[in-house]
Design a protein around this motif. Structure first.
Motif, PDB file in Angstrom:
ATOM      1  N   GLY A   1     130.253  98.324 -19.664  1.00 31.89           N
ATOM      2  CA  GLY A   1     130.285  98.604 -21.100  1.00 31.89           C
ATOM      3  C   GLY A   1     128.936  98.461 -21.762  1.00 31.89           C
ATOM      4  N   ILE A   2     128.365  97.264 -21.652  1.00 35.40           N
ATOM      5  CA  ILE A   2     127.163  97.004 -22.443  1.00 35.40           C
ATOM      6  C   ILE A   2     125.976  97.804 -21.942  1.00 35.40           C
TER       7      ILE A   2
ATOM      8  N   ASN B   1     125.489  83.260 -16.595  1.00 36.74           N
ATOM      9  CA  ASN B   1     126.849  83.572 -17.001  1.00 36.74           C
ATOM     10  C   ASN B   1     127.047  83.534 -18.508  1.00 36.74           C
TER      11      ASN B   1
ATOM     12  N   VAL C   1     125.823  86.627 -20.351  1.00 34.88           N
ATOM     13  CA  VAL C   1     126.717  87.761 -20.105  1.00 34.88           C
ATOM     14  C   VAL C   1     127.956  87.644 -20.979  1.00 34.88           C
ATOM     15  N   GLU C   2     128.552  86.443 -20.997  1.00 29.81           N
ATOM     16  CA  GLU C   2     129.767  86.257 -21.789  1.00 29.81           C
ATOM     17  C   GLU C   2     129.502  86.488 -23.272  1.00 29.81           C
TER      18      GLU C   2
ATOM     19  N   ILE D   1     134.671  89.872 -17.017  1.00 36.00           N
ATOM     20  CA  ILE D   1     133.582  89.743 -17.987  1.00 36.00           C
ATOM     21  C   ILE D   1     132.295  90.337 -17.415  1.00 36.00           C
ATOM     22  N   ARG D   2     132.007  89.994 -16.161  1.00 35.90           N
ATOM     23  CA  ARG D   2     130.780  90.497 -15.527  1.00 35.90           C
ATOM     24  C   ARG D   2     130.791  92.027 -15.454  1.00 35.90           C
TER      25      ARG D   2
ATOM     26  N   ILE E   1     138.874  99.258 -20.572  1.00 35.11           N
ATOM     27  CA  ILE E   1     138.717  98.573 -21.861  1.00 35.11           C
ATOM     28  C   ILE E   1     137.491  99.092 -22.595  1.00 35.11           C
ATOM     29  N   SER E   2     136.383  99.309 -21.860  1.00 41.09           N
ATOM     30  CA  SER E   2     135.160  99.627 -22.604  1.00 41.09           C
ATOM     31  C   SER E   2     135.111 101.061 -23.120  1.00 41.09           C
TER      32      SER E   2
ATOM     33  N   LEU F   1     132.574  94.036 -17.428  1.00 42.84           N
ATOM     34  CA  LEU F   1     132.464  94.576 -18.795  1.00 42.84           C
ATOM     35  C   LEU F   1     131.000  94.682 -19.185  1.00 42.84           C
ATOM     36  N   TYR F   2     130.219  93.677 -18.750  1.00 40.81           N
ATOM     37  CA  TYR F   2     128.788  93.732 -19.054  1.00 40.81           C
ATOM     38  C   TYR F   2     128.150  94.951 -18.395  1.00 40.81           C
TER      39      TYR F   2
ATOM     40  N   PHE G   1     129.918  92.766 -27.767  1.00 38.71           N
ATOM     41  CA  PHE G   1     130.371  94.145 -27.512  1.00 38.71           C
ATOM     42  C   PHE G   1     131.773  94.371 -28.077  1.00 38.71           C
ATOM     43  N   ILE G   2     132.684  93.423 -27.792  1.00 37.21           N
ATOM     44  CA  ILE G   2     134.063  93.557 -28.283  1.00 37.21           C
ATOM     45  C   ILE G   2     134.074  93.533 -29.822  1.00 37.21           C
TER      46      ILE G   2
ATOM     47  N   LEU H   1     127.156  88.389 -24.589  1.00 34.47           N
ATOM     48  CA  LEU H   1     126.950  89.815 -24.852  1.00 34.47           C
ATOM     49  C   LEU H   1     128.271  90.564 -24.854  1.00 34.47           C
ATOM     50  N   VAL H   2     129.171  90.202 -23.926  1.00 35.19           N
ATOM     51  CA  VAL H   2     130.471  90.880 -23.891  1.00 35.19           C
ATOM     52  C   VAL H   2     131.243  90.591 -25.178  1.00 35.19           C
TER      53      VAL H   2
END
Lengths: 152, 260
Positions: B51-52, A3, A6-7, B44-45, B152-153, B47-48, A13-14, A9-10
């Motif tokens: 988006g990523i 977790n 992932v957080e 969040i998961r 959002i992404s 978005l990963y 990204f933002i 990386l997000v």
């Protein structure tokens, strides 16, 4: 993947998105040039402003020191009143400074060129520039030239 | 004759029903009691994964598109001796059009199809139904996080696309083709307005993101629960989303270039 990664990386990204927006705002659209607070205003009225637009540069000796903030019509004289936002560092412009509308190159966009005079006093906020020269409109010049040629 | 007329009627009724269902579906996803603390980890998961994981294709595409625009632009502008206007050409075409549209097409292909397949498989294997049996609302647990993640992404991806494409183009123009760096950037800054160009690019990408992600989750949620139905739904997502992006782009451009 756990977790935390992932957080993380997000979050990256933002941040990358915000950084891209900042790059586009500052580097690509040049938004930062006049933030607004550190300027003072002058007005000048012209018979004809040609193709002058809001945000056109104001130059002194070729160096940009401000931009056109607003353009309006003076009710009685039917002249165009242009409001200029000038960088506060340039607060020593003589009161008999002249404002000319000039063109960048033959077909470029219009800008305002200031040429300082010799008065002892300086222009202050909300002062009016008295000496102005209108835009040189190429089509009118060509028209006058052709008219003169025909007369001869 | 009668049969053909009847099939025409059936097709139009089906189309209207499906548009109406997708609209109801969207309102159900959008207007629900927010449970922020519990939804946030899910968001969040997603978005990963939305988006990523779309970043690599966006970055590579942006770099090459910027470089190609610079190369083509230089080829044409140099004929008029106007290669000082390179920055303007590159920035305006990327920020106004190529950025939002190409990102949206890639996003529909990369993330939209994946979402449809994922939700479709959940439906086919009756995971959605079993969730409902356990009193977990699949719209809240599955659809809403994916929807918001896509919404959002998409603008973030478009912004990154713009920045990378402009830097890719500037690299070709300045370091390779020998355009002067000062005129390149100053012409660009004189021509690009923050409000008229960059913000309208962001508005475009928001609209495209909404359309793509809506199509994707709806097609997945509504697919026929068989292997064939899933493959059809995935195809439909990419086709419908791409066509709608291109059509909406025309309408939005017309609105933005007009006095809007």
């Amino acid at each position: 993947m756990n977790n935390k990664t992932v957080e993380l990386l997000v979050g990256v990204f933002i941040i990358a998105g915000i950084a891209a927006l900042l790059i586009l705002a500052l580097k690509v659209s040049g938004l930062n040039y006049y933030p607004g607070q550190n300027t003072y205003q002058l007005t000048a009225s012209f018979d004809n402003i040609g193709g002058l637009k809001v945000r056109a540069p104001v130059r002194l000796a070729g160096v940009q020191i401000g931009e056109v903030k607003a353009i309006a019509i003076e009710p009685k004289t039917f002249k165009a009143v242009v409001t200029l936002a000038i960088d506060s560092k340039q607060d020593q412009l003589p009161t008999d400074t002249a404002a000319n509308i000039q063109t960048e190159g033959l077909l470029g966009s219009n800008f305002i060129a200031l040429s300082p005079g010799y008065a002892e006093d300086f222009l202050k906020h909300d002062d009016r520039i008295e000496v102005t020269h209108s835009a040189l409109i190429l089509e009118n010049l060509i028209g006058q030239f052709l008219y003169n040629v025909n007369k001869k | 004759m009668i049969n053909q007329l009847q099939s025409l009627g059936r097709i139009s009724i089906d189309t209207c029903t499906s548009i109406g269902r997708s609209g109801l579906f969207l309102t159900q996803v959008l207007f629900r009691k927010p449970r922020i603390r519990r939804s946030f980890p899910l968001l969040i998961r997603e978005l990963y994964s939305v988006g990523i994981l779309s970043l690599p294709i966006i970055l590579v595409a942006a770099l090459f598109i910027g470089m190609v625009v610079a190369l083509q632009g230089h080829n044409t502008l140099a004929k008029f001796g106007a290669d000082a206007q390179m920055g303007q050409l590159l920035a305006l075409s990327v920020v106004r059009e190529l950025g939002p549209v190409v990102t949206a097409l890639l996003f529909a292909g990369r993330a939209g199809s994946a979402l449809t397949a994922e939700i479709g498989l959940m439906k086919t294997t009756e995971q959605l139904a079993s969730m409902e049996m356990m009193a977990v609302d699949p719209l809240w647990r599955i659809v809403a996080p994916r929807f918001w993640a896509g919404f959002i992404s998409m603008p973030i991806l478009a912004l990154i696309f713009n920045a990378v494409a402009i830097y890719g183009g500037s690299w070709v123009a300045i370091d390779w083709l020998g355009v002067t760096s000062g005129t390149f950037w100053s012409n660009m800054q004189a021509a690009v307005g923050f409000r008229v160009d960059i913000v309208s690019g962001i508005i475009k990408s928001l609209v495209f993101g909404l359309v793509i992600i809506w199509t994707a989750v709806y097609q997945g949620y509504d697919c026929v629960p068989t292997a064939e139905g899933m493959s059809r739904a995935t195809t439909r997502t990419v086709v419908y989303a791409s066509l709608m992006v291109l059509g909406l782009d025309f309408i939005l451009t017309a609105m933005m270039l007009g006095d809007w």
